[in-house]
Write a protein that holds these residues in place. Structure first.
Motif, PDB file in Angstrom:
ATOM      1  N   LYS A   1      44.721  52.346  30.604  1.00 51.86           N
ATOM      2  CA  LYS A   1      43.986  53.351  29.834  1.00 51.86           C
ATOM      3  C   LYS A   1      44.926  54.118  28.894  1.00 51.86           C
ATOM      4  CE  LYS A   1      40.553  57.018  30.486  1.00 51.86           C
ATOM      5  NZ  LYS A   1      39.840  57.851  31.494  1.00 51.86           N
ATOM      6  N   LYS A   2      46.074  54.506  29.439  1.00 54.45           N
ATOM      7  CA  LYS A   2      47.049  55.257  28.634  1.00 54.45           C
ATOM      8  C   LYS A   2      47.659  54.373  27.555  1.00 54.45           C
ATOM      9  CE  LYS A   2      50.563  58.781  29.415  1.00 54.45           C
ATOM     10  NZ  LYS A   2      51.421  59.440  30.436  1.00 54.45           N
ATOM     11  N   LEU A   3      47.949  53.108  27.912  1.00 55.43           N
ATOM     12  CA  LEU A   3      48.519  52.175  26.938  1.00 55.43           C
ATOM     13  C   LEU A   3      47.568  51.945  25.761  1.00 55.43           C
ATOM     14  CD1 LEU A   3      50.135  49.464  29.232  1.00 55.43           C
ATOM     15  CD2 LEU A   3      51.336  50.772  27.486  1.00 55.43           C
ATOM     16  N   LYS A   4      46.280  51.778  26.064  1.00 55.12           N
ATOM     17  CA  LYS A   4      45.295  51.554  25.006  1.00 55.12           C
ATOM     18  C   LYS A   4      45.198  52.763  24.078  1.00 55.12           C
ATOM     19  CE  LYS A   4      42.331  48.195  27.339  1.00 55.12           C
ATOM     20  NZ  LYS A   4      41.008  47.961  27.980  1.00 55.12           N
TER      21      LYS A   4
ATOM     22  N   GLN B   1      58.751  49.193  36.719  1.00 59.90           N
ATOM     23  CA  GLN B   1      58.032  49.253  37.994  1.00 59.90           C
ATOM     24  C   GLN B   1      57.877  47.863  38.600  1.00 59.90           C
ATOM     25  OE1 GLN B   1      54.457  51.195  36.587  1.00 59.90           O
ATOM     26  NE2 GLN B   1      55.030  53.154  37.495  1.00 59.90           N
ATOM     27  N   ARG B   2      57.505  46.908  37.759  1.00 54.60           N
ATOM     28  CA  ARG B   2      57.316  45.540  38.225  1.00 54.60           C
ATOM     29  C   ARG B   2      58.639  44.938  38.705  1.00 54.60           C
ATOM     30  NH1 ARG B   2      55.651  43.474  33.767  1.00 54.60           N
ATOM     31  NH2 ARG B   2      53.441  43.885  34.052  1.00 54.60           N
ATOM     32  N   GLU B   3      59.698  45.165  37.944  1.00 52.24           N
ATOM     33  CA  GLU B   3      61.024  44.644  38.300  1.00 52.24           C
ATOM     34  C   GLU B   3      61.484  45.198  39.646  1.00 52.24           C
ATOM     35  OE1 GLU B   3      64.701  42.488  37.246  1.00 52.24           O
ATOM     36  OE2 GLU B   3      62.619  42.408  36.575  1.00 52.24           O
ATOM     37  N   ASP B   4      61.269  46.495  39.855  1.00 47.57           N
ATOM     38  CA  ASP B   4      61.661  47.133  41.107  1.00 47.57           C
ATOM     39  C   ASP B   4      60.888  46.542  42.290  1.00 47.57           C
ATOM     40  OD1 ASP B   4      63.051  49.361  42.576  1.00 47.57           O
ATOM     41  OD2 ASP B   4      60.975  50.001  42.926  1.00 47.57           O
ATOM     42  N   PHE B   5      59.580  46.358  42.115  1.00 46.58           N
ATOM     43  CA  PHE B   5      58.725  45.786  43.161  1.00 46.58           C
ATOM     44  C   PHE B   5      59.176  44.380  43.527  1.00 46.58           C
ATOM     45  CE2 PHE B   5      54.977  43.010  43.889  1.00 46.58           C
ATOM     46  CZ  PHE B   5      54.604  43.477  45.139  1.00 46.58           C
ATOM     47  N   LEU B   6      59.419  43.537  42.516  1.00 46.30           N
ATOM     48  CA  LEU B   6      59.819  42.150  42.755  1.00 46.30           C
ATOM     49  C   LEU B   6      61.179  42.059  43.436  1.00 46.30           C
ATOM     50  CD1 LEU B   6      58.704  40.446  39.408  1.00 46.30           C
ATOM     51  CD2 LEU B   6      57.497  40.448  41.585  1.00 46.30           C
ATOM     52  N   ASN B   7      62.113  42.932  43.038  1.00 46.23           N
ATOM     53  CA  ASN B   7      63.447  42.926  43.636  1.00 46.23           C
ATOM     54  C   ASN B   7      63.400  43.313  45.113  1.00 46.23           C
ATOM     55  OD1 ASN B   7      65.493  42.049  41.831  1.00 46.23           O
ATOM     56  ND2 ASN B   7      65.253  43.898  40.628  1.00 46.23           N
TER      57      ASN B   7
ATOM     58  N   THR C   1      55.030  54.473  22.581  1.00 43.67           N
ATOM     59  CA  THR C   1      54.314  53.322  23.143  1.00 43.67           C
ATOM     60  C   THR C   1      55.294  52.378  23.844  1.00 43.67           C
ATOM     61  OG1 THR C   1      52.760  53.470  21.286  1.00 43.67           O
ATOM     62  CG2 THR C   1      52.695  51.461  22.606  1.00 43.67           C
ATOM     63  N   ALA C   2      56.448  52.184  23.237  1.00 50.22           N
ATOM     64  CA  ALA C   2      57.462  51.297  23.820  1.00 50.22           C
ATOM     65  C   ALA C   2      57.953  51.826  25.171  1.00 50.22           C
ATOM     66  CB  ALA C   2      58.639  51.141  22.868  1.00 50.22           C
ATOM     67  N   LYS C   3      58.040  53.147  25.318  1.00 53.92           N
ATOM     68  CA  LYS C   3      58.491  53.746  26.582  1.00 53.92           C
ATOM     69  C   LYS C   3      57.492  53.465  27.706  1.00 53.92           C
ATOM     70  CE  LYS C   3      61.456  57.421  24.793  1.00 53.92           C
ATOM     71  NZ  LYS C   3      61.630  58.893  24.599  1.00 53.92           N
ATOM     72  N   LEU C   4      56.205  53.467  27.368  1.00 50.34           N
ATOM     73  CA  LEU C   4      55.188  53.157  28.377  1.00 50.34           C
ATOM     74  C   LEU C   4      55.301  51.705  28.836  1.00 50.34           C
ATOM     75  CD1 LEU C   4      51.963  54.938  27.050  1.00 50.34           C
ATOM     76  CD2 LEU C   4      53.339  55.580  29.019  1.00 50.34           C
ATOM     77  N   HIS C   5      55.471  50.797  27.878  1.00 49.00           N
ATOM     78  CA  HIS C   5      55.636  49.382  28.225  1.00 49.00           C
ATOM     79  C   HIS C   5      56.897  49.181  29.065  1.00 49.00           C
ATOM     80  CE1 HIS C   5      52.381  47.455  26.017  1.00 49.00           C
ATOM     81  NE2 HIS C   5      52.610  48.264  24.998  1.00 49.00           N
ATOM     82  N   GLU C   6      57.949  49.912  28.723  1.00 47.58           N
ATOM     83  CA  GLU C   6      59.202  49.806  29.459  1.00 47.58           C
ATOM     84  C   GLU C   6      59.041  50.318  30.894  1.00 47.58           C
ATOM     85  OE1 GLU C   6      63.220  52.166  28.924  1.00 47.58           O
ATOM     86  OE2 GLU C   6      63.073  50.614  27.390  1.00 47.58           O
ATOM     87  N   LYS C   7      58.257  51.380  31.063  1.00 42.85           N
ATOM     88  CA  LYS C   7      58.010  51.928  32.401  1.00 42.85           C
ATOM     89  C   LYS C   7      57.293  50.908  33.279  1.00 42.85           C
ATOM     90  CE  LYS C   7      55.980  55.847  34.859  1.00 42.85           C
ATOM     91  NZ  LYS C   7      55.240  57.120  34.755  1.00 42.85           N
TER      92      LYS C   7
ATOM     93  N   ARG D   1      49.413  45.942  40.464  1.00 38.79           N
ATOM     94  CA  ARG D   1      48.666  46.064  39.204  1.00 38.79           C
ATOM     95  C   ARG D   1      49.235  47.169  38.299  1.00 38.79           C
ATOM     96  NH1 ARG D   1      45.132  45.200  43.261  1.00 38.79           N
ATOM     97  NH2 ARG D   1      43.770  43.385  43.109  1.00 38.79           N
ATOM     98  N   PHE D   2      50.517  47.034  37.989  1.00 37.68           N
ATOM     99  CA  PHE D   2      51.192  48.070  37.198  1.00 37.68           C
ATOM    100  C   PHE D   2      50.596  48.208  35.796  1.00 37.68           C
ATOM    101  CE2 PHE D   2      54.470  46.528  40.211  1.00 37.68           C
ATOM    102  CZ  PHE D   2      54.615  47.700  40.933  1.00 37.68           C
ATOM    103  N   THR D   3      50.290  47.075  35.153  1.00 35.37           N
ATOM    104  CA  THR D   3      49.701  47.133  33.808  1.00 35.37           C
ATOM    105  C   THR D   3      48.312  47.757  33.858  1.00 35.37           C
ATOM    106  OG1 THR D   3      50.935  45.164  33.150  1.00 35.37           O
ATOM    107  CG2 THR D   3      49.077  45.796  31.767  1.00 35.37           C
ATOM    108  N   ALA D   4      47.508  47.364  34.857  1.00 34.31           N
ATOM    109  CA  ALA D   4      46.146  47.888  34.973  1.00 34.31           C
ATOM    110  C   ALA D   4      46.150  49.393  35.213  1.00 34.31           C
ATOM    111  CB  ALA D   4      45.417  47.173  36.105  1.00 34.31           C
ATOM    112  N   GLN D   5      47.110  49.878  36.002  1.00 34.72           N
ATOM    113  CA  GLN D   5      47.208  51.306  36.284  1.00 34.72           C
ATOM    114  C   GLN D   5      47.509  52.105  35.018  1.00 34.72           C
ATOM    115  OE1 GLN D   5      50.021  52.066  39.443  1.00 34.72           O
ATOM    116  NE2 GLN D   5      49.048  50.577  40.825  1.00 34.72           N
TER     117      GLN D   5
END
Length: 379
Positions: free
Chosen positions: A211-214, A257-263, A247-253, A204-208
């Motif tokens: 709050k900061k993204l919003k 994270q998701r890419e690393d997990f999936l790989n 904001t773009a840096k947060l989305h990129e992070k 749940r990378f986006t959910a984590q």
């Protein structure tokens, strides 16, 4: 066995090199849009479109015209690659694989161009990378590049960071055989449930970061409104641009994270199993459920299946896709009894035929494995 493999690195261009990258991206976008317009007009007038070779000849003339002499200042292969992408887009459109090609915009979040290896114009020396028309550029050499470099794609992210993806022809050696087969049921609460009984948690990378993204997104919206009140264009509103990059840096992070997990997960599964059976999910259709759309987007099932598929091809393993209509959650994995559809809130059930208590997800992964192996025997 020779396969194509991509190595991605961050590059650190100086101001002059950054200008050259921006100029090449702009020229490649111009060429794509110019010939997309011509292609469409020709089709409307004659009932036939253009071809790559025709566009290539027209591009040579375009470079000689007074108004577009600036096209000569950038990498010519990047412009030819832009035409190849356009021709490929039309080919896939006529095969009904994609929609009609769309014009590229400078407002797109990601800007990029592609160039090819010819006569050593792409080379590596230490932590320096040579690119056509740009010269030697510093890059973060996180790992060695193996094989022959075929082409390079230069990409500029919304965060302002620049990356290069090197496509190489590599001699990849298959993993050793384990004699193991596994079924995988993909979920939202648990990302992957294996027929071995193991469950991999959905991170749940986006959910984590939600709050900061919003919070940062609200700040961006306020700065947008303030720029409009001040009568400024967004490109000259410095506070807006700073916040946009933040904001773009947060989305990129989150994406990293998701890419690393999936790989890591896909590589682990490919190493430990020879046959991987997985459902052929209709992800786009499932996203129409607005209550689950955000969660489904966050878990990235499609990207995971894609990684499993190409890694299996690399390392001599096999991925079997089970039909999306196969009732994996309704069949008892012990006796094969079909018990009927169950609502999502039921996570465990007892088979009325043999009396075994099933964990819904583990049972589904086992039935997926059984169906996958059965279909493999029929081939």
């Amino acid at each position: 066995m020779f396969k194509y493999k991509t190595y991605r690195y961050r590059i650190y261009p100086n101001k002059k090199q950054q200008q050259s990258i921006n100029q090449t991206i702009g020229c490649a976008r111009f060429v794509f849009n110019h010939f997309l317009h011509q292609w469409t007009e020709t089709y409307q007038e004659t009932g036939k479109g253009l071809s790559y070779s025709t566009c290539s000849s027209l591009l040579t003339r375009l470079k000689k015209e007074t108004e577009t002499l600036w096209l000569k200042e950038v990498d010519s292969i990047a412009l030819q690659s832009s035409l190849e992408h356009l021709a490929d887009g039309f080919e896939r459109f006529f095969k009904k694989q994609t929609k009609y090609p769309r014009f590229k915009s400078k407002k797109n979040l990601v800007q990029s161009y592609t160039t090819k290896q010819t006569n050593g114009n792409i080379a590596i020396s230490g932590n320096q990378l040579k690119l056509p028309k740009i010269g030697w550029i510093r890059f973060a050499k996180s790992r060695e590049v193996a094989g022959r470099i075929v082409r390079a794609a230069i990409r500029k992210n919304p965060s302002g960071k620049c990356f290069v993806s090197l496509l190489c022809e590599v001699d990849i050696h298959p993993f050793h055989k384990t004699g193991s087969a596994v079924g995988i049921d993909l979920g939202i609460t648990d990302f992957a449930i294996l027929s071995t009984g193991k469950k991999r948690d959905n991170q749940r990378f986006t959910a984590q970061m939600d709050k900061k993204l919003k919070r940062e997104q609200r700040k961006l919206s306020r700065k947008y409104e303030q720029a409009k009140k001040d009568g400024k264009e967004l490109w000259e509103a410095k506070n807006y641009q700073k916040q946009k990059q933040k904001t773009a840096k947060l989305h990129e992070k989150v994406a990293n994270q998701r890419e690393d997990f999936l790989n890591k997960l896909s590589t682990e599964i490919i190493k430990n199993h020879d046959i991987i059976c997985i459902e052929d999910l209709n992800v786009q259709g499932m996203k129409r459920n607005h209550k689950l759309a955000k969660s489904i987007s966050d878990v990235s099932w499609s990207a995971f299946v894609q990684k499993l598929t190409y890694k299996a091809d690399w390392y001599g393993k096999k991925v079997i896709k089970v039909s999306r209509w196969f009732p994996s959650s309704q069949i008892c994995s012990a006796c094969g009894h079909l018990d009927g559809k169950k609502p999502l809130n039921i996570r465990a059930w007892v088979c009325p035929e043999c009396g075994i208590l099933h964990d819904r997800d583990i049972n589904a992964s086992i039935t997926i494995l059984q169906e996958g192996l059965r279909s493999l025997q029929l081939v």
